[in-house]
Design a protein around this motif. Structure first.
Motif, PDB file in Angstrom:
ATOM      1  N   UNK A   2     -15.427  -5.284   4.908  1.00  0.00           N
ATOM      2  CA  UNK A   2     -16.185  -4.051   5.110  1.00  0.00           C
ATOM      3  C   UNK A   2     -16.387  -3.842   6.601  1.00  0.00           C
ATOM      4  N   UNK A   3     -16.065  -2.619   7.060  1.00  0.00           N
ATOM      5  CA  UNK A   3     -16.168  -2.308   8.479  1.00  0.00           C
ATOM      6  C   UNK A   3     -16.734  -0.910   8.684  1.00  0.00           C
ATOM      7  N   UNK A   4     -17.369  -0.732   9.836  1.00  0.00           N
ATOM      8  CA  UNK A   4     -17.787   0.587  10.304  1.00  0.00           C
ATOM      9  C   UNK A   4     -16.988   0.868  11.557  1.00  0.00           C
ATOM     10  N   UNK A   5     -16.271   1.967  11.585  1.00  0.00           N
ATOM     11  CA  UNK A   5     -15.494   2.346  12.751  1.00  0.00           C
ATOM     12  C   UNK A   5     -16.204   3.530  13.402  1.00  0.00           C
ATOM     13  N   UNK A   6     -16.612   3.358  14.655  1.00  0.00           N
ATOM     14  CA  UNK A   6     -17.374   4.393  15.359  1.00  0.00           C
ATOM     15  C   UNK A   6     -16.608   4.798  16.610  1.00  0.00           C
ATOM     16  N   UNK A   7     -16.427   6.110  16.790  1.00  0.00           N
ATOM     17  CA  UNK A   7     -15.774   6.669  17.979  1.00  0.00           C
ATOM     18  C   UNK A   7     -16.788   7.557  18.695  1.00  0.00           C
ATOM     19  N   UNK A   8     -16.920   7.351  19.991  1.00  0.00           N
ATOM     20  CA  UNK A   8     -17.794   8.197  20.801  1.00  0.00           C
ATOM     21  C   UNK A   8     -16.916   8.871  21.858  1.00  0.00           C
ATOM     22  N   UNK A   9     -16.906  10.200  21.827  1.00  0.00           N
ATOM     23  CA  UNK A   9     -16.053  10.981  22.712  1.00  0.00           C
ATOM     24  C   UNK A   9     -16.779  11.310  24.009  1.00  0.00           C
ATOM     25  N   UNK A  10     -16.025  11.626  25.072  1.00  0.00           N
ATOM     26  CA  UNK A  10     -16.645  11.946  26.370  1.00  0.00           C
ATOM     27  C   UNK A  10     -17.677  13.073  26.297  1.00  0.00           C
ATOM     28  N   UNK A  11     -17.514  14.007  25.347  1.00  0.00           N
ATOM     29  CA  UNK A  11     -18.469  15.118  25.235  1.00  0.00           C
ATOM     30  C   UNK A  11     -19.722  14.724  24.452  1.00  0.00           C
ATOM     31  N   UNK A  12     -19.802  13.451  24.024  1.00  0.00           N
ATOM     32  CA  UNK A  12     -20.966  12.967  23.297  1.00  0.00           C
ATOM     33  C   UNK A  12     -20.841  13.015  21.788  1.00  0.00           C
ATOM     34  N   UNK A  13     -19.785  13.650  21.297  1.00  0.00           N
ATOM     35  CA  UNK A  13     -19.566  13.713  19.850  1.00  0.00           C
ATOM     36  C   UNK A  13     -19.293  12.304  19.316  1.00  0.00           C
ATOM     37  N   UNK A  14     -19.876  12.014  18.168  1.00  0.00           N
ATOM     38  CA  UNK A  14     -19.715  10.715  17.536  1.00  0.00           C
ATOM     39  C   UNK A  14     -19.047  10.912  16.181  1.00  0.00           C
ATOM     40  N   UNK A  15     -18.020  10.110  15.916  1.00  0.00           N
ATOM     41  CA  UNK A  15     -17.384  10.074  14.594  1.00  0.00           C
ATOM     42  C   UNK A  15     -17.506   8.660  14.072  1.00  0.00           C
ATOM     43  N   UNK A  16     -17.833   8.541  12.807  1.00  0.00           N
ATOM     44  CA  UNK A  16     -17.948   7.223  12.205  1.00  0.00           C
ATOM     45  C   UNK A  16     -17.260   7.243  10.845  1.00  0.00           C
ATOM     46  N   UNK A  17     -16.656   6.117  10.493  1.00  0.00           N
ATOM     47  CA  UNK A  17     -15.942   6.021   9.223  1.00  0.00           C
ATOM     48  C   UNK A  17     -16.133   4.613   8.665  1.00  0.00           C
ATOM     49  N   UNK A  18     -16.311   4.546   7.355  1.00  0.00           N
ATOM     50  CA  UNK A  18     -16.379   3.243   6.705  1.00  0.00           C
ATOM     51  C   UNK A  18     -14.980   2.826   6.287  1.00  0.00           C
ATOM     52  N   UNK A  19     -14.722   1.540   6.327  1.00  0.00           N
ATOM     53  CA  UNK A  19     -13.443   0.974   5.890  1.00  0.00           C
ATOM     54  C   UNK A  19     -13.750  -0.184   4.942  1.00  0.00           C
ATOM     55  N   UNK A  20     -13.060  -0.201   3.826  1.00  0.00           N
ATOM     56  CA  UNK A  20     -13.229  -1.304   2.884  1.00  0.00           C
ATOM     57  C   UNK A  20     -14.491  -1.225   2.044  1.00  0.00           C
ATOM     58  N   UNK A  21     -15.144  -0.074   2.035  1.00  0.00           N
ATOM     59  CA  UNK A  21     -16.367   0.112   1.252  1.00  0.00           C
ATOM     60  C   UNK A  21     -16.060   1.148   0.186  1.00  0.00           C
ATOM     61  N   UNK A  22     -16.027   0.718  -1.051  1.00  0.00           N
ATOM     62  CA  UNK A  22     -15.583   1.584  -2.137  1.00  0.00           C
ATOM     63  C   UNK A  22     -16.764   2.229  -2.869  1.00  0.00           C
ATOM     64  N   UNK A  23     -16.507   3.420  -3.413  1.00  0.00           N
ATOM     65  CA  UNK A  23     -17.508   4.111  -4.211  1.00  0.00           C
ATOM     66  C   UNK A  23     -18.680   4.597  -3.393  1.00  0.00           C
ATOM     67  N   UNK A  24     -19.778   4.830  -4.077  1.00  0.00           N
ATOM     68  CA  UNK A  24     -20.969   5.407  -3.439  1.00  0.00           C
ATOM     69  C   UNK A  24     -21.654   4.464  -2.467  1.00  0.00           C
ATOM     70  N   UNK A  25     -21.254   3.192  -2.454  1.00  0.00           N
ATOM     71  CA  UNK A  25     -21.876   2.227  -1.539  1.00  0.00           C
ATOM     72  C   UNK A  25     -21.719   2.651  -0.085  1.00  0.00           C
TER      73      UNK A  25
END
Length: 69
Positions: A2-25
């Motif tokens: 299970x991982x959380x992938x977080x990207x922070x862009x120069x303009x301050x925008x943040x994107x986050x994505x879960x990896x390996x976490x299935x279903x509503x969890x």
């Protein structure tokens, strides 16, 4: 894994994505990502893993399919 992938862009925008976490969890991790980044969720999408079920094997399951020594 299970991982959380977080990207922070120069303009301050943040994107986050879960990896390996299935279903509503995966929804349980939204507040964790907000705390880590100091950001608030304004938009979200479900990954293909959201539609999957997590399979947990117990000793009984392993014995049933003949994988136990």
């Amino acid at each position: 894994m299970k991982q959380l992938q977080i990207r922070i862009y120069p303009n301050g925008q943040v994107e986050a994505e879960t990896k390996g976490i299935k279903g509503k969890a995966c929804l349980n991790y939204i507040s964790i990502m907000e705390q880590l980044t100091g950001a608030k969720t304004v938009d979200s999408e479900f990954t293909p893993e959201y539609r999957e079920s997590e399979v947990l094997l117990t000793e009984d399951t392993v014995e049933e399919v003949g994988l136990h020594g």
